[in-house]
Design an enzyme around this catalytic site. Structure first.
Site, PDB file in Angstrom:
ATOM      1  N   SER B  71     -34.409  57.770  54.157  1.00 39.24           N
ATOM      2  CA  SER B  71     -33.438  58.837  54.186  1.00 39.24           C
ATOM      3  C   SER B  71     -34.320  60.253  53.813  1.00 39.24           C
ATOM      4  CB  SER B  71     -32.314  58.550  53.957  1.00 39.24           C
ATOM      5  OG  SER B  71     -31.902  57.663  55.404  1.00 39.24           O
ATOM      6  N   HIS B  76     -31.750  70.412  43.010  1.00 42.12           N
ATOM      7  CA  HIS B  76     -30.862  71.727  43.086  1.00 42.12           C
ATOM      8  C   HIS B  76     -31.020  71.873  41.023  1.00 42.12           C
ATOM      9  CE1 HIS B  76     -29.828  72.082  46.978  1.00 42.12           C
ATOM     10  NE2 HIS B  76     -29.286  71.155  46.807  1.00 42.12           N
ATOM     11  N   CYS B  91     -30.633  54.583  53.406  1.00 39.70           N
ATOM     12  CA  CYS B  91     -30.227  53.963  54.407  1.00 39.70           C
ATOM     13  C   CYS B  91     -31.092  52.133  54.672  1.00 39.70           C
ATOM     14  CB  CYS B  91     -30.719  53.692  55.693  1.00 39.70           C
ATOM     15  SG  CYS B  91     -29.651  55.957  56.052  1.00 39.70           S
TER      16      CYS B  91
END
Lengths: 126, 126
Positions: B71, B76, B91
């Site tokens: 995934s 940030h 996943c």
């Protein structure tokens, strides 16, 4: 950093939709929805898994992201399952972007028309 | 699609750490942590916000993502706040990748050494 993170795990989507298997189609869908929501893309990346590849995602699906000035949108498709997962994360730095995040998620769900969807919402940076 | 999504909103990080402002340093940190966790990168994208840019993130921070076969990882940074947000989503298609997700998050938090961290965990695709 205070923000809002929305997730949707959708199933019963049209496995033959172009955006399930074609990176250009998924990219166009995502960038259109981002623009309509009033968010600001700063870059994007889409990767197609080769059908039958020996990976966790070997059904010809796509994993992609749009980096936003406000944080990011991430999408993963599983055409072999008719499933799509969506993440919309916005930070509220200088403005409350929550309504834009909700609008983006709603636009994507409207496009995918899933039969079933599991939505969750996280308030981040509490 | 059943999966595990971990988030961490960290503050009190070293604002002068290279990975706060230099995309190459953040990329190296992320790819090293992904490899150590045993996850499989398939692409990555890092964007640096120009200091003083008229965006939501104008403090010279970075927004970046590593697309994974399992995934994605998203990061940030806000050097002006000494803050970092982290997302690890895996996943569990064909294998349970939860332990690898936890290992990746732990490696990144060890690298950032935040004074404070707000961690959350979502079970997705219930």
């Amino acid at each position: 950093m205070q923000g809002l993170h929305l997730t949707a795990d959708a199933s019963g989507c049209d496995a033959d939709a172009p955006a399930m298997r074609e990176p250009a189609a998924l990219r166009a869908l995502c960038l259109c929805a981002v623009a309509q929501a009033g968010l600001t893309p700063v870059g994007e990346l889409f990767h197609r898994f080769e059908p039958g590849a020996a990976t966790q995602a070997g059904g010809g699906g796509i994993t992609g992201v749009v980096l936003l000035a406000e944080s990011h949108l991430a999408v993963h498709t599983w055409p072999e399952l008719g499933a799509v997962t969506l993440d919309v994360y916005v930070c509220n730095f200088g403005a409350d972007n929550s309504a834009k995040a909700e609008a983006l998620m709603q636009a994507l769900l409207t496009a995918w028309q899933p039969a079933r969807v599991d939505r969750q919402s996280l308030r981040r940076g509490r």
